[in-house]
Write a protein that holds these residues in place. Sequence first.
Motif, mmCIF file in Angstrom:
data_model
loop_
_atom_site.group_PDB
_atom_site.id
_atom_site.type_symbol
_atom_site.label_atom_id
_atom_site.label_comp_id
_atom_site.label_asym_id
_atom_site.label_seq_id
_atom_site.Cartn_x
_atom_site.Cartn_y
_atom_site.Cartn_z
ATOM 1 N N THR A 20 0.806 -1.228 0.000
ATOM 2 C CA THR A 20 0.000 0.000 0.000
ATOM 3 C C THR A 20 0.833 1.269 0.000
ATOM 4 O O THR A 20 0.352 2.336 -0.389
ATOM 5 C CB THR A 20 -0.942 0.016 1.222
ATOM 6 O OG1 THR A 20 -0.156 -0.178 2.414
ATOM 7 C CG2 THR A 20 -1.973 -1.095 1.123
ATOM 8 N N TRP A 21 2.126 1.163 0.435
ATOM 9 C CA TRP A 21 2.931 2.381 0.489
ATOM 10 C C TRP A 21 3.241 2.964 -0.880
ATOM 11 O O TRP A 21 3.782 4.067 -0.983
ATOM 12 C CB TRP A 21 4.210 2.180 1.295
ATOM 13 C CG TRP A 21 5.100 1.031 0.919
ATOM 14 C CD1 TRP A 21 5.284 -0.116 1.617
ATOM 15 C CD2 TRP A 21 5.972 0.931 -0.222
ATOM 16 N NE1 TRP A 21 6.202 -0.943 0.991
ATOM 17 C CE2 TRP A 21 6.635 -0.309 -0.142
ATOM 18 C CE3 TRP A 21 6.251 1.762 -1.308
ATOM 19 C CZ2 TRP A 21 7.546 -0.752 -1.103
ATOM 20 C CZ3 TRP A 21 7.167 1.338 -2.265
ATOM 21 C CH2 TRP A 21 7.796 0.097 -2.143
ATOM 22 N N LYS B 187 1.243 4.239 -2.670
ATOM 23 C CA LYS B 187 0.361 5.399 -2.794
ATOM 24 C C LYS B 187 0.870 6.608 -1.999
ATOM 25 O O LYS B 187 0.295 7.694 -2.087
ATOM 26 C CB LYS B 187 -1.047 5.032 -2.315
ATOM 27 C CG LYS B 187 -1.717 3.927 -3.136
ATOM 28 C CD LYS B 187 -3.097 3.606 -2.575
ATOM 29 C CE LYS B 187 -3.761 2.486 -3.373
ATOM 30 N NZ LYS B 187 -5.105 2.143 -2.814
ATOM 31 N N THR B 188 1.926 6.413 -1.221
ATOM 32 C CA THR B 188 2.473 7.504 -0.413
ATOM 33 C C THR B 188 3.006 8.620 -1.311
ATOM 34 O O THR B 188 3.682 8.363 -2.311
ATOM 35 C CB THR B 188 3.614 6.980 0.488
ATOM 36 O OG1 THR B 188 3.116 5.919 1.294
ATOM 37 C CG2 THR B 188 4.142 8.082 1.384
ATOM 38 N N LYS B 189 2.743 9.859 -0.936
ATOM 39 C CA LYS B 189 3.138 11.005 -1.753
ATOM 40 C C LYS B 189 4.577 11.438 -1.462
ATOM 41 O O LYS B 189 5.038 11.416 -0.326
ATOM 42 C CB LYS B 189 2.195 12.189 -1.498
ATOM 43 C CG LYS B 189 0.741 11.930 -1.890
ATOM 44 C CD LYS B 189 0.607 11.719 -3.386
ATOM 45 C CE LYS B 189 -0.865 11.556 -3.799
ATOM 46 N NZ LYS B 189 -1.011 11.347 -5.258
ATOM 47 N N THR B 190 5.257 11.825 -2.511
ATOM 48 C CA THR B 190 6.593 12.394 -2.398
ATOM 49 C C THR B 190 6.749 13.432 -3.505
ATOM 50 O O THR B 190 5.837 13.619 -4.318
ATOM 51 C CB THR B 190 7.679 11.304 -2.506
ATOM 52 O OG1 THR B 190 8.973 11.890 -2.254
ATOM 53 C CG2 THR B 190 7.691 10.659 -3.883
ATOM 54 N N THR C 283 4.185 16.825 -6.972
ATOM 55 C CA THR C 283 3.839 15.808 -5.987
ATOM 56 C C THR C 283 3.284 14.578 -6.696
ATOM 57 O O THR C 283 2.372 14.670 -7.523
ATOM 58 C CB THR C 283 2.786 16.343 -4.988
ATOM 59 O OG1 THR C 283 3.313 17.507 -4.343
ATOM 60 C CG2 THR C 283 2.451 15.297 -3.941
ATOM 61 N N SER D 174 2.842 9.949 -6.286
ATOM 62 C CA SER D 174 3.001 8.723 -5.501
ATOM 63 C C SER D 174 4.044 7.858 -6.186
ATOM 64 O O SER D 174 4.369 8.052 -7.371
ATOM 65 C CB SER D 174 1.674 7.970 -5.402
ATOM 66 O OG SER D 174 1.300 7.458 -6.674
ATOM 67 N N LYS E 116 3.610 4.875 -7.043
ATOM 68 C CA LYS E 116 2.879 4.192 -8.119
ATOM 69 C C LYS E 116 2.855 5.053 -9.370
ATOM 70 O O LYS E 116 3.125 4.565 -10.485
ATOM 71 C CB LYS E 116 1.453 3.882 -7.659
ATOM 72 C CG LYS E 116 0.571 3.255 -8.729
ATOM 73 C CD LYS E 116 -0.833 3.022 -8.211
ATOM 74 C CE LYS E 116 -1.739 2.436 -9.304
ATOM 75 N NZ LYS E 116 -3.119 2.191 -8.815
ATOM 76 N N GLU E 117 2.536 6.316 -9.222
ATOM 77 C CA GLU E 117 2.496 7.224 -10.377
ATOM 78 C C GLU E 117 3.880 7.360 -11.006
ATOM 79 O O GLU E 117 4.008 7.449 -12.238
ATOM 80 C CB GLU E 117 1.982 8.597 -9.942
ATOM 81 C CG GLU E 117 0.503 8.607 -9.569
ATOM 82 C CD GLU E 117 0.068 9.890 -8.899
ATOM 83 O OE1 GLU E 117 -1.120 10.246 -9.018
ATOM 84 O OE2 GLU E 117 0.915 10.550 -8.245
ATOM 85 N N GLU F 130 5.000 10.292 4.139
ATOM 86 C CA GLU F 130 5.094 11.299 3.085
ATOM 87 C C GLU F 130 6.382 12.106 3.189
ATOM 88 O O GLU F 130 6.838 12.433 4.285
ATOM 89 C CB GLU F 130 3.897 12.253 3.149
ATOM 90 C CG GLU F 130 2.605 11.646 2.657
ATOM 91 C CD GLU F 130 1.522 12.688 2.477
ATOM 92 O OE1 GLU F 130 1.694 13.827 2.987
ATOM 93 O OE2 GLU F 130 0.503 12.391 1.836
#
Length: 478
Positions: A174-175, A177-180, A212, A214, A216-217, A268
């Motif tokens: 699930t991490w 999806k964490t934003k950076t 910004t 994730s 995943k992105e 994050e």
Amino acid sequence: MKKILITGATGYIGRRLLERLLREDGLQIRLLVRSKRKLRPDTVDKVEVVEGDTFDQQALALALKGIDTAFYLIHSMGAGGDFEDLDRMSAENFREACIAAGVAKIIYLGGLGVKESASKHLASRIETGEILSAKPEKIQTIWFRAGVIIGAGSASFEIIRNLVQKLPIMITPTWVKTKTQPVGVEDVVSYLAAAIDCPFPENTIVDIGAETMSFKEMMLAAGRLMGLKRWMMPVPVLSPRLSSYWLILFTPIPYKMAAALVDGLKSETIVLNANAQKYFPQIKPRSYDTIIRDALREIEEDQVLSRWCDSSAGQFCDIRDRDLVSQAILRDVRRIGLGGATPDQVFKSMCAVGGESGWFTYNFLWRIRGLIDKLVGGYGLSRGRRSSNSLRVGDALDFWKVADIKENKRLLLLAQMKLPGKAWLEFDIQSDALVQTAHFLPRGILGRLYWYSVLPLHHFVFRDLARKIVDQANKLPR
């Protein structure tokens, strides 16, 4: 003329910052490095070099004498369980030595994040910034904080590139999806270089990053730019430990480093102040698509200047054991006639082994050994090499490290695979032959048992390696 000290000058950021500052006018550059041999000869001619580290008070004092601005690009990512204490002691030593030497400014590169929710490694880097900044009345500290740094050879980029290349479908934790806020390595270097002349009024924290996103992105965008369609399915059952094992199987990153990176991705890491725009309006961070394209182009053109494993603490990347080769008590020696090849041809041939070129006929045995090494927490063969046609001291070469290199004469590789002892692979070009020697310094009875158990494999693998190097040399143009 301003006098600048760079610590960590053989590391990923340090090498690139040094190249940038060497192109600037009005700067006199000094380096504090553990091994002068890891610097290119042409670099040594342009700078002052002090050998030592931040735990050597005498070397620190010598390195900081007369310095105006000191870059602190050190952290203990590769050290053992005491890395927090090492980071703390190193930062305190450096700050006090800077104050004693009359240094005006420290420039430090740390990571984005909030200390209360940060991983142990990221929290330690935040604490390092706090320590360096603790005496503003005596010395000014400019503390840059970056999230995921993207560039050819960076750990984050190599993870993304390898996962995207090798896995069409990814079951992810699930991490992802964490934003950076990823930032290009050249943009990081631009900020660091510009800070030398920037008139900060006081201690300042400068958060840097682009858009910004994730994780995943970031991976899906990288796949698109590489012409690959990828699918990701996040699931809640993948623990950090399982995620770390997933990374070591498909990327060049060893387990301990993978675990530290995964731990850091759980919280994050986003920009919390606008000081980058305030103090450096001339620097416009490039978009994620642009920095990915630049990194891919650097790899395609074989122009990778530095890699994540060039230099770090402890077991990951150091070459400090190179001098123990004379203490080895077990050896496998192969002597192969040059067959008309010149020393120059043989040198080029032996410097081309490993990486995508492989290790000749018994590649499957090398791959098996690499897989075993990965499974027990080592590098395996996936680390590859920085350049396909050149080597320098300190370069990674699969699960070896270049410990010494003398043009047209010698190549010494230090083993970094998991072993019950120390091992080296040496190539020595003599007037009529290539002498290839596997040296081993066993650790106790287990080390001796290991050596004799793999001796039958050595008979085939090492004999073939030396012979093929000479065969390839004879095919090269004179």
